[in-house]
Each structure stands twice: as structure tokens, then as C-alpha cells.
Scaffold this active site. Sequence first.
Site, short mmCIF file in Angstrom:
data_model
loop_
_atom_site.label_atom_id
_atom_site.label_comp_id
_atom_site.label_asym_id
_atom_site.label_seq_id
_atom_site.Cartn_x
_atom_site.Cartn_y
_atom_site.Cartn_z
N TRP A 1 0.82 -1.11 -0.21
CA TRP A 1 0.12 -0.24 0.00
C TRP A 1 1.21 1.05 -0.31
O TRP A 1 1.66 1.72 1.19
CB TRP A 1 -0.81 -0.34 1.24
CG TRP A 1 -1.95 1.31 1.35
CD1 TRP A 1 -3.56 1.63 0.67
CD2 TRP A 1 -2.01 2.17 1.89
NE1 TRP A 1 -3.81 2.60 0.40
CE2 TRP A 1 -3.15 2.58 1.57
CE3 TRP A 1 -0.98 2.63 2.72
CZ2 TRP A 1 -3.35 4.10 2.23
CZ3 TRP A 1 -1.25 3.72 3.14
CH2 TRP A 1 -2.34 4.57 2.81
N GLU B 1 -21.84 6.11 9.32
CA GLU B 1 -21.56 5.14 8.95
C GLU B 1 -22.09 3.94 7.48
O GLU B 1 -21.37 4.04 6.59
CB GLU B 1 -21.10 3.55 10.25
CG GLU B 1 -21.58 2.71 9.86
CD GLU B 1 -19.57 2.01 9.15
OE1 GLU B 1 -18.72 3.21 10.48
OE2 GLU B 1 -19.36 1.14 9.21
N GLU C 1 -17.10 4.37 -0.11
CA GLU C 1 -15.44 3.26 0.45
C GLU C 1 -15.74 2.65 -0.88
O GLU C 1 -14.56 2.26 -1.47
CB GLU C 1 -15.02 3.68 1.33
CG GLU C 1 -16.01 1.71 1.98
CD GLU C 1 -15.20 1.61 3.77
OE1 GLU C 1 -14.23 1.39 4.12
OE2 GLU C 1 -15.92 1.63 4.25
C1 F6R Z 1 -14.12 1.19 6.77
C2 F6R Z 1 -13.29 1.38 7.90
C3 F6R Z 1 -11.74 1.50 8.60
C4 F6R Z 1 -11.77 1.29 9.59
C5 F6R Z 1 -10.53 2.15 10.11
C6 F6R Z 1 -10.17 1.81 11.82
O1 F6R Z 1 -15.22 -0.07 6.79
O2 F6R Z 1 -13.25 -0.33 7.66
O3 F6R Z 1 -12.83 2.94 8.52
O4 F6R Z 1 -12.87 1.73 10.65
O5 F6R Z 1 -9.34 1.75 9.21
O6 F6R Z 1 -9.50 0.22 11.82
P1 F6R Z 1 -9.44 0.11 12.74
O7 F6R Z 1 -10.88 -0.50 13.47
O8 F6R Z 1 -9.11 -1.67 12.43
O9 F6R Z 1 -8.71 0.32 13.97
#
Ligand code: F6R
Length: 613
Positions: free
Chosen positions: A76, A486, A493
Site C-alpha cells: 500500500w 457509517e 468507500e
Molecule cells: C471502514 C473501515 C475503516 C476502519 C478504520 C479503523 O469500513 O473499515 O474506516 O474502521 O480504518 O480500523 P480499525 O478498526 O482496525 O482500527
Amino acid sequence: MCGIVGFTGRENALPVLIKGLYSLEYRGYDSAGIAAFTKEGLRVVKTVGRIANLEAKIKEEHEDLTCTCGIGHTRWATHGGPSDRNSHPHLGGSDGKIAVVHNGIIENYKELRERLEAHGYVFQSETDTETVAHLVDYLHTGKQEDLAQTVLAAVSRLRGSYALGVVSMDNPEEIVAARRDNPLVIGLGNGENMIASDITAIIGRTKDYIILDDNEVAIVRPDSVVVMNEFGDRVEKKVQTVTWDMSAAEKGGYEHFMIKEIMEQPKAVAATVHPRVQNDSIVFEENGLTDDRLRDIENIHIIGCGSALHAGMVGKRVIESMCRIRCAAEVASEFRYENPIIGKKDLCIVISQSGETADTLAAMRLAKQAGAFTIAIVNVVSSTIAREADGVLYTWAGPEIAVATTKAYSAQLSALYLISVRIARVRGLISIGDERALSAELQRLPDCIEETLQCKKTMQRIATLYANRSSVFFLGRGLDYAAALEASLKLKEISYVHSEAYAAGELKHGTISLIEEGTLVVALATQPALFEKTVSNIREVVSRGAAVVLVTTDDFTGDESVCQHIVRLPKCLSEFSASLSIIPLQLLAYYIAVERSCDVDKPRNLAKSVTVE
Ligand code: F6R
């Protein structure tokens, strides 16, 4: 953010590396590569694009390639765009004796690069990672030290974060791994061992693993794994065992992981709630949320990014209304730099599916340092946030593979409800009878979600009608606003349709100028006290030409005729309604993305685990 895998053993490493990369592809997928030891030396194959491109390139141009030790990477991009040149592994030195794969960001790479160039090193890429490869080569060349000692010396000169896999032609059976602020596990097999960013890449070969901690370096060979701390002292590590099997990380007949995970939500919520409701009251495992602590809380900070933050925004509303404690949902990347006011009696609830998000981790460390008690709502067992928090409340959603979160988000909501009910009870704001009723509602939630999922076909039909829209607005008030945020994130996305979520009463303060004939507006109205207000806001957009999908409850009493489509949710306690209203909207986002032929599980520019700032 970038996936690393490495294998050393007796079998051909190539299929193991490729399979491992496929399972890590959710971490980043703009380019990929491998470095393999062959009789002639290190061979590197890398290419822009997905793992499938890498696999095809190996088949076409390196048919003869076999090896028993190698490293792989799926990228990435941070420093330098996606290209063959910028793909990992990167080679160190003019003879390419060292190969490196890296996840993270080397902050002082410019300064190191200039110094290495002054020593004659020629860089092939724009990446920060290549600096590490040349630095290891520079420190290694002409010295008697083994590779691990050299890597230890090299990482001591790095600022920033890294998980590294390093190989050298001098030791063709050995991988040296190092970590700081980026995850790395070591899979322990029989006559073979692996390194990986995450256990999904090792689970096909072994269930036993150890977690590398910050500043540790590991020497991984087919028959041994030795871990050292930053001083070079040997460290004994605890061997852990994965508790789920491969099938949990497979599509199981669904077209995409995302729809599989949407359908798994009743199970994810049940697994999170049921063990914590005993004899009609909320009982936590040992996680430090003692009655005394809950009684003493002065303020609550809920911290997260993206969907985790949105879960926190629901949690804030539920907690404030049930417990009457001031509670703020904070963007982790802002919180960490805004000199936040954190009291010693504050509770900091940190939410993260991966447990590795860099900003969330940093915000949590800050809160901890300020003396607040930190409780982590995390899905990945033994992830960094889970290990560093004062206490953990795991969401038992199982592995979530689609980049867009669904089941982990739903499990996070239910964990927040559990905390809220517990605090309210301990502080005497609800009676034993109320707690019993709320616990029963919580236990019913998986069934309500199951029933809500029956709108799948309806949402698919609505999606076909509106998939060509260039802009969508989501409106709601209170809990519905938090859920709207949300829903909007899900849509943009994965489908690349521009969308915005607005507090329903706020739209007219400017943004309403964007509403025109045919604009799709999705309105959420699950709070009876606010039905009328939201209907007024719906009328405002309808009179400007919007087509409206209304997500509401069976009790909705407003004028339905203003909406094109109504989706009714099963009855549930209005405090928990965000757990239901999001379901049709996840489905809407999913089917619009499918309709637009988007890569649903791996949306462009994204990665699941965001381990850089
Ligand atoms: C959206 C999504 C992201 C994560 C964010 C936090 O669908 O998955 O917005 O919620 O990157 O990620 P975590 O929960 O792994 O800290």
C-alpha cells in the site's frame, strides 16, 4: 497497511509465499513481489498490481523458480507511487546481496538516503524501504557480524515504524525479522517457520505462533526461531495457538467476503454479547472494569478511526443517555495532537477492529500516560492495542477480511451497549429489573439483526434503481445521525459514489443547495421522539426534487407518501436501533458497488489495517 510474509523450510516456498500474499492482500494491493533464494543467488520478481499479476509474471517469466526460503510483500504505497520499481522487496548494495520487505514508514529516510548516496549507494526507487536495504548492506559489508546483529544495528538508526523481513545471500536459509509499531507474527511449524503480518497468512501451515514485540529482532530458520531484544539479549516468547480455522477466513460460497460478513452479523453480535450476560446481568471477564472504577468515572473518551469512530459516536449517545456521564467520541488522529484534557478518573474506550491502527494506538498511549484507564474494544486477539490497553473487551466477530468493516462494527456496537448497561447499573441509574430487561434486549439483538437481514432482496432492488447516482445524502438525528455517518462511509468507500451524512436539521444551513431533481436521500428515523422533526427535513429535500429511501421502525407514524421507498426495521429498544438501521444500508452500499462492478472486497486506495499515520 502492506503485508509481509516469509517462509523457510524444506518444501518449495513459492506456493506458500503466494498463498500467504493472497491472504494478506486486504492490507494493501497496489503492487507485490517476492525474493527467493536460488542456486544462483537471490531472485526478485515484482510487479505493479495485484497478487494475481505477480503470480502470472512468475509463471510466464520464472517458470523454473523454486526455493525453500523466501520473502514476499503486498504494498500500500506511501513513499513513491505504485510501480514495478517501488514494489518490494528492495535490494541492498550494488551486488543485491540483501533483500528487504517492509511495512511502516521510515521517517528519517531522506537523511539516511543522502548519507548512503554519499557512500556511493545508488537508489532504484523512491521508497523509504530501499534506505533500509542499503543501510543493512552498508553495516554488513566487510564485517563478521551475523545478519541479525546487523539488523539490530540498522534499526537503531531508524526513526518511524517498521515490520521488516530481511534476507541475505550469506545465509540462504535464514530470515531476520524486526518490528516497531507494526505487527509481525512468527508461525512455528515442523521443520519450517514463517513470518507474517497477520496469522491469516500462516494458518494454512500452522496454528502455533509467537508475536514479535516492539524493538525485537528474530532469527528464523527451518528448525529454530531465536528472538532478541534491542540489546541483543535472548528473549523467551510465549507460544500462542490460533483458535479459529481456515474456513473462517474463506468465502464459504458467497460472491464476496463483504456479503458473507454482513450475513454473519447475528453470529458476531451473539458471540460478543452472550458470554457477558449471566443470570440477567452483565458480567465482564477480568478486564479491569471493576464496579469501583465504573462508579468513579468522571468523563469518558471514546477513540477510534473511520467505522470504529462511528461505532464510538453511537456509543457516546447511548452512554450519555443511559449513564449521564459526559462522553466524547474522538477522532484518534486529532485527539493525539490536540493536547486533550484527560483526567485520572477518566475512562478511555479505544475501539479498533485490527487492534493495530497507528493513530488509535498513539491516542491510547497518550491517554494511558495521562493516567486514564484504557479499555480496548478489539477484534484481533493479541493485537498491539489489545496487549497495551489496561483492559480488553474482545469483539468475537471472527476474522474480517473485506476491507469495509461490517460485522466487526456491529460487534463493537454491542460491546459499547454492554459497557453502558454495566455503568448505568453500577451507578444506580437503572434498577435490577431494568438491567434484566436491557440484558434480555441485548440477547435478542442477534435475532433482530437476522430478521432485518431479510430486507436483502429489497435493498438489492433499490440498489439497481439508484446505482447510477453521482451523489447520495444520508440524514438522521441523534443515534440515526451516527448510523448515517457509517452508512455514508460504507457507500463511498466501496462504490466510489460521493456521499455525505448530515444531521437532518443541519442540511438547510448550506448543503441543501446540492439537492436537485433525482438526488438520492436516505433518511433514518428510528427514534419515535424525533419522527416528526425528521419528516419535516425529508419534506425539505423532497420539495427540491430528492428521491427518498426511509429507514424506520414499525412504529413510524409520519406521512409515508413523501418517500419513494420505506424499509421497516423489526422492533427493538430504541437505544440499540443503530444495530438494525445500519443493516439495510450496508446491503445498499454492497449492491450499489456490485451494480457498478466495483472491487467490493478491495476498494481502490484503501487497506484494512492502517498502521501508518
Ligand atoms: C471502514 C473501515 C475503516 C476502519 C478504520 C479503523 O469500513 O473499515 O474506516 O474502521 O480504518 O480500523 P480499525 O478498526 O482496525 O482500527
